[in-house]
Design a protein around this motif. Structure first.
Motif, mmCIF file in Angstrom:
data_model
loop_
_atom_site.group_PDB
_atom_site.id
_atom_site.type_symbol
_atom_site.label_atom_id
_atom_site.label_comp_id
_atom_site.label_asym_id
_atom_site.label_seq_id
_atom_site.Cartn_x
_atom_site.Cartn_y
_atom_site.Cartn_z
ATOM 1 N N THR A 87 0.717 -1.350 -0.008
ATOM 2 C CA THR A 87 0.193 -0.220 -0.207
ATOM 3 C C THR A 87 0.817 1.048 -0.126
ATOM 4 N N CYS A 88 0.331 2.182 -0.528
ATOM 5 C CA CYS A 88 0.923 3.487 -0.656
ATOM 6 C C CYS A 88 0.571 4.119 0.633
ATOM 7 N N PRO A 89 1.014 5.276 1.070
ATOM 8 C CA PRO A 89 0.947 6.032 2.379
ATOM 9 C C PRO A 89 -0.688 6.523 2.479
ATOM 10 N N GLY A 90 -1.117 6.918 1.334
ATOM 11 C CA GLY A 90 -2.769 7.249 1.289
ATOM 12 C C GLY A 90 -2.926 8.504 2.347
ATOM 13 N N THR A 107 -0.776 10.045 5.302
ATOM 14 C CA THR A 107 0.127 11.098 5.511
ATOM 15 C C THR A 107 0.119 11.893 4.078
ATOM 16 N N CYS A 108 -0.310 11.376 2.866
ATOM 17 C CA CYS A 108 -0.151 12.043 1.912
ATOM 18 C C CYS A 108 -1.327 12.937 1.588
ATOM 19 N N LYS A 109 -0.908 14.258 0.780
ATOM 20 C CA LYS A 109 -1.788 15.196 0.653
ATOM 21 C C LYS A 109 -2.864 14.809 -0.308
ATOM 22 N N LEU A 110 -2.667 13.936 -1.237
ATOM 23 C CA LEU A 110 -3.461 13.646 -2.201
ATOM 24 C C LEU A 110 -4.573 12.613 -2.024
ATOM 25 N N GLY A 111 -4.243 11.805 -0.976
ATOM 26 C CA GLY A 111 -5.039 10.740 -0.733
ATOM 27 C C GLY A 111 -6.434 10.821 -0.613
ATOM 28 N N ILE A 112 -7.177 10.115 -1.419
ATOM 29 C CA ILE A 112 -8.694 10.159 -1.388
ATOM 30 C C ILE A 112 -9.237 9.276 -0.245
ATOM 31 N N SER A 135 -3.538 1.559 -3.672
ATOM 32 C CA SER A 135 -2.978 3.050 -3.838
ATOM 33 C C SER A 135 -4.389 3.892 -3.173
ATOM 34 N N GLY A 136 -3.840 4.996 -2.546
ATOM 35 C CA GLY A 136 -5.118 5.917 -1.914
ATOM 36 C C GLY A 136 -5.545 6.733 -3.231
ATOM 37 N N CYS A 137 -5.214 6.809 -4.447
ATOM 38 C CA CYS A 137 -5.770 7.707 -5.233
ATOM 39 C C CYS A 137 -5.109 7.316 -6.614
ATOM 40 N N PHE A 138 -5.646 7.859 -7.924
ATOM 41 C CA PHE A 138 -5.364 7.216 -9.190
ATOM 42 C C PHE A 138 -3.704 7.318 -9.437
ATOM 43 N N ASN A 139 -3.119 7.962 -8.779
ATOM 44 C CA ASN A 139 -1.545 8.273 -8.884
ATOM 45 C C ASN A 139 -0.709 6.984 -8.929
ATOM 46 N N SER A 140 -1.176 6.308 -8.087
ATOM 47 C CA SER A 140 -0.747 4.503 -8.052
ATOM 48 C C SER A 140 0.476 4.252 -7.615
ATOM 49 N N CYS A 141 1.009 5.352 -6.740
ATOM 50 C CA CYS A 141 1.933 5.122 -5.943
ATOM 51 C C CYS A 141 2.150 3.559 -5.232
ATOM 52 N N GLY A 142 1.101 2.899 -5.087
ATOM 53 C CA GLY A 142 0.928 1.421 -4.545
ATOM 54 C C GLY A 142 0.842 0.611 -5.629
#
Ligand code: HEM
Ligand code: SF4
Lengths: 745, 191
Positions: free
Chosen positions: A438-441, A444-449, A482-489
């Motif tokens: 998992t990404c931080p989502g 802690t991430c500002k973009l997380g949804i 991933s917490g959003c579409f950016n796909s860090c996860g």
């Protein structure tokens, strides 16, 4: 008793260059505090040192009912646009190819305790992150890292990010050869390289030892290298233009055999083309993949090859090749089988998933599973001690957010297992369905949804409880979130991938995840999954049960999940999920309106501007800001009575400012002062580009004079004069650049 | 020798079984109710790691966590920053006082208060600064007078023993045992 600073304490123990870099960053922090650096430039400056913003750094947070102001004491001091100085931030630490030593683990554990929240987080690109770090602690944090050979430089921002590689390279049974030394050489070569400072976006590089496994994930990287030998020569299949994100692209084959001695120069050539032609203004289209799509592969190849042909020769391209053996790892213990040693409870299950038999007889690589990629400081130090006891600094992080100890003698396995269990590090299931990435989502991430970590934690515990009864065919599924579409996860390359989004339902915003099925993890992330529709977060466990259940019941023969998804088609999958997409009314079941791992009612109001793309600061602006710092440091030297250092610092700042301007026309400006002055004279003085409207060549003449003058005695007056002239020169350089941009526009 | 980076831990005698979600809600409630001047920022769940922070309330000046480090559950008050100038004795005194206040806040919290009790004769002090306060006997000697003064005030005339944990890699960690059993109110009254 000591009252010194970390700077004094570590004096002489840091590589000189790293030490100077951190000093400069510290000066920039001071300059920012006194209002001398623009917010945008400072943001990019810190990002290039891995100092990231974090959720709530815009000074507000939704508490479930209302959005409350966070009254950071810094007032109106910012560390980036809309980013409060005092707000806690994230520090990303680059770990090239995931390689770590026990001493490095120890230091990072100490840093997490003293500057963060006691947790080291392993990222999806083999890096490490510390969260809740104050910006003013970062210089010391960096010094302590540098004392064990780690730099955070270019861990974020528009730069070459961490270079990743298979975590079992060198011990793998199926690899073509060990890619470690090549990945290390490229990472070192690219770090701070002048050709990598003017990108519109980040560039990610990965190495893989073979084509069929997953480990390197080269297909989803901007530059990917797969080990290959041809006619007895060592080289790589070279791929370009892959990447995840909202618009994922599979990398394209650039060259089916690039000899080892060409990988550094060819990468350099790609970087030059990308820096020159890559999109700068539109951040959403600025990755290499978009440039490649725009130009087409053939034109892209042509341009890169053309650039390659004119690159000035660099000994570093091949120097490391003479030294390949120095990278060879060694075991600490002699190889011996486990034989009849008594096996503790749980050992067999653990060994079946977390132990990999190395190519080298009698040795194994042991995966330490980390839930959500997290490990405490105490655990980290204890793990460092275990590695000292059983292996020799042969530690790697993985993109699945675990840690691997390589070169464990088989005979030590049961004992090591017992010790890991005692530390809470003996969880089985590495690389299986319970090992959720998992990404931080939203944590802690500002973009997380939606809460990717909350969901991952929930799935991990639910699946671990069922693990014994799970069907064999799904046990080794990968789940990535991933917490959003950016796909860090990296959800595109999972069997079961999820990314956060939200839907308005009954007048409320409800956390959802988009379901992405059938991505291929093997063959270096061979294909990406298909989006099947958004489902409320709280129904995702049911989605997994439904889909895996259907697969187990309806697969034909030993049909893979990817083939199954293709066969039944998106429509059929959507049908399966229909019932799970509805959201009960708030009065009926309010839990749907609160995300996993949360107690507050859901909101998207906490989202902020992400810093993934860095700030669009041109190379010249960035370098001129560096000159100002240099000039400021010269002033400090003057204050301390070091007149010679002050004089030389001021001159160097002027030369660098001139060089920054020349670079707008000619990238390969040499470093020698004479050359810079000559080029500057021809390009900016003779052409009158640098002339001031009122003062003509006055400021340019400062440089010419100072460059030529011979100083018999460095006095305060002399140093003072040059510093003043230097500052005027730099200002003039900014003005000149401003004029040039207007002309260009 | 000076540092303000001081953490103070009170161990639980009762309440070790309170679920992490309950703490998560409680700390979120504290943020909602917060009217300053302290800056309370966020709550993080780390209940998936062993013997670490379980639930963490992150603030600007300090963090408060339900903490399992050293294998014993307690509440950890961690002073990270302070606007106050002062010598070590002043920082220590301030940290201990704020930690006692946190302990009292938990003991009187509407949701968890009834279920929690803290050990009255024990406190753990961690100096979270390897540069200024390395984990060595010399450091303890250097701060002994300050320690005695603060602990003397905290526990009045009660007999107090201090022992330094012997783990070369750990931060300087002092286990303090006092005679008798002390409530947070009593400790705060003493300070
Ligand atoms: C628009 C903004 C962003 C985009 C497009 C983006 C995209 C990506 C992608 C595609 C990856 C990983 C896949 C790969 O291996 O290539 C990645 C890695 C990562 N991202 Fe982001 N990201 C963004 C912002 C952020 C932010 C704001 C955070 C949280 C602070 C974050 C956290 C991470 C982490 C932890 C990784 C693994 C990092 C590493 O070690 O290099 N990302 N990002
Ligand atoms: S995928 Fe989205 S939420 Fe997750 S870290 Fe990346 S930007 Fe943040």
């Amino acid at each position: 008793m000591s009252v010194q600073s970390w700077k004094e304490k570590l004096d002489g123990q840091l590589p000189e260059e790293l030490s100077a870099e951190v000093d400069t960053f510290e000066t920039q922090i001071e300059q920012k505090k006194s209002g001398q650096i623009d917010d945008r430039v400072f943001a990019e400056t810190r990002l290039r040192r891995g100092v990231y913003g974090q959720r709530y750094d815009n000074g507000q947070r939704f508490d479930g009912q209302i959005t409350k102001r966070l009254e950071y004491p810094c007032g109106e001091l910012f560390k980036g646009p809309d980013t409060y100085w005092d707000a806690p931030g994230m520090q990303r630490i680059k770990i090239p190819f995931g390689g770590l030593t026990a001493d490095q683990l120890d230091v990072m554990a100490d840093l997490a305790e003293e500057y963060a929240d006691d947790i080291l987080h392993i990222t999806t690109r083999q890096g490490v992150q510390l969260h809740f770090v104050h910006i003013e602690d970062t210089p010391d944090l960096m010094r302590r890292l540098a004392s064990v050979g780690i730099t955070t430089r270019e861990a974020c921002g528009n730069s070459i990010r961490n270079v990743t590689a298979c975590p079992i390279s060198g011990v793998c049974r199926t690899e073509t050869f060990d890619v470690t030394p090549y990945s290390k050489a490229l990472a070192t070569f690219m770090l701070g390289h002048p050709d990598c400072q003017d990108f519109g976006r980040k560039v990610k590089i990965a190495f893989s030892g073979c084509a069929h496994e997953a480990c390197g994930l080269t297909s989803m990287h901007d530059l990917g290298f797969i080990a290959k030998t041809q006619d007895g020569k060592v080289g790589f299949e070279f791929y370009v233009g892959g990447g995840l994100g909202a618009v994922p692209h599979q990398a394209k084959l650039f060259d089916d055999f690039l000899p080892a001695e060409e990988i550094l120069p060819m990468s350099q050539a790609v970087c030059r083309v990308f820096a020159r032609l890559g999109e700068k203004a539109n951040r959403a289209r600025a990755r290499v993949k978009f440039l490649l799509a725009k130009l087409g592969l053939e034109e892209f190849q042509r341009l890169v090859q053309e650039e390659r042909a004119i690159l000035p020769h660099d000994d570093a391209w091949t120097a490391y090749l003479d030294d390949l053996d120095s990278y060879k790892e060694e075991p600490l213990k002699i190889a011996a089988p486990l034989n009849g040693a008594a096996k503790p409870e749980g050992y067999d299950a653990w060994a079946s998933t977390n132990v990999y038999k190395q190519r080298q007889e009698g040795y194994v690589a042991v995966t330490v599973s980390l839930p959500l990629g997290d490990i405490t400081s105490d655990q980290t130090r204890a793990l460092a001690d275990l590695s000292r006891k059983y292996v020799k600094d042969t530690i790697r992080t993985t993109v699945e957010q675990n840690i691997i100890l390589r070169w464990v003698s088989e005979s030590d396995l049961t004992q090591l297992y017992g010790e890991l269990v005692a530390l809470g590090l003996g969880e089985p299931g590495a690389g299986t369905i319970v090992d959720v990435t998992t990404c931080p989502g939203t944590d802690t991430c500002k973009l997380g949804i939606s809460s990717s970590r909350g969901l991952a934690g929930e799935l991990r515990s639910q699946l671990a409880a069922q693990s014994m009864s799970l069907d064999e065919s799904i046990k080794n599924f990968r789940i990535k979130i991933s917490g959003c579409f950016n796909s860090c996860g990296q959800h595109h390359v999972a069997d079961l991938g999820f990314y956060g989004n939200s839907r308005r339902v009954n007048g409320y915003t409800v956390p959802h995840f988009q379901v992405v099925l059938g991505g291929q993890w093997t063959e270096n992330a061979g294909s990406y999954g298909l989006a099947m529709g958004a489902v409320p977060s709280k129904n995702i466990p049911a989605v997994i049960e439904c889909i895996t259940g259907n697969y187990v019941a309806n697969r034909q023969g030993d049909e893979s999940f990817q083939d199954y998804v293709k066969r039944i088609g998106k429509k059929e999958v959507k049908n399966m999920l229909t019932d799970l997409t509805s959201v009960p009314a708030h009065e009926e079941d309010a839990s749907y309106y609160v995300d996993w791992g949360e107690s507050r009612e859901f909101t998207v109001g906490d989202m902020g501007k992400g810093e993934c793309a860095g700030e669009v600061v041109t190379l010249v602006e960035f370098e001129l800001s560096g000159c100002e710092t240099e000039s400021f440091e010269a002033q400090l030297q003057l204050d301390e009575g070091n007149y010679e250092a002050a004089y030389k610092g001021a001159l160097s700042a002027m030369l660098h400012a001139a060089k920054a301007l020349i670079k707008t026309q000619w990238l390969d400006v040499p470093d020698a002062a004479d050359e810079i002055v000559k080029e500057f004279r021809e390009r900016f003085c003779d052409t009158e580009l640098f002339y001031n409207q009122f003062a003509g060549p006055k400021f340019a003449n400062y440089l010419f004079r100072v460059h030529e003058e011979e100083i018999s005695e460095y006095t305060q007056d002399v140093a003072h004069r040059v510093i003043e002239e230097g500052q005027l020169f730099i200002e003039q350089a900014y003005a000149c650049y401003g004029r040039m941009n207007v002309v260009n526009a | 020798m000076n540092t303000h980076k001081i953490a103070v831990k009170f161990y639980m005698d009762k309440g070790q079984d309170i679920a992490p979600e309950t703490w998560f809600k409680t700390f979120n409630k504290w943020i909602s109710a917060n009217a300053g001047p302290d800056v309370l920022i966020d709550v993080v769940d780390y209940s998936h790691v062993q013997n670490g922070p379980v639930t963490l309330l992150v603030g600007h000046e300090y963090d408060v966590s339900i903490d399992d480090a050293d294998g014993k559950r307690g509440v950890l008050f961690n002073l990270k920053r302070t606007a106050e100038e002062g010598d070590f004795a002043q920082h220590l005194s301030a940290a201990v006082k704020q930690a006692c206040e946190m302990r009292r806040r938990i003991e009187t919290d509407g949701d968890v208060g009834d279920q929690v009790a803290f050990r009255g004769n024990e406190v753990c002090l961690i100096l979270n600064d390897r540069l200024q306060t390395p984990n060595a006997d010399e450091t303890v000697q250097a701060i002994q007078t300050d320690l005695d003064a603060v602990l003397g005030k905290l526990y009045g005339d009660a007999k107090v023993s201090i022992s330094r944990r012997d783990d070369a890699k750990a931060r300087l960690t002092l286990d303090v045992q006092a005679e008798g059993s002390w409530t947070a109110d009593q400790l705060l009254a003493n300070l």
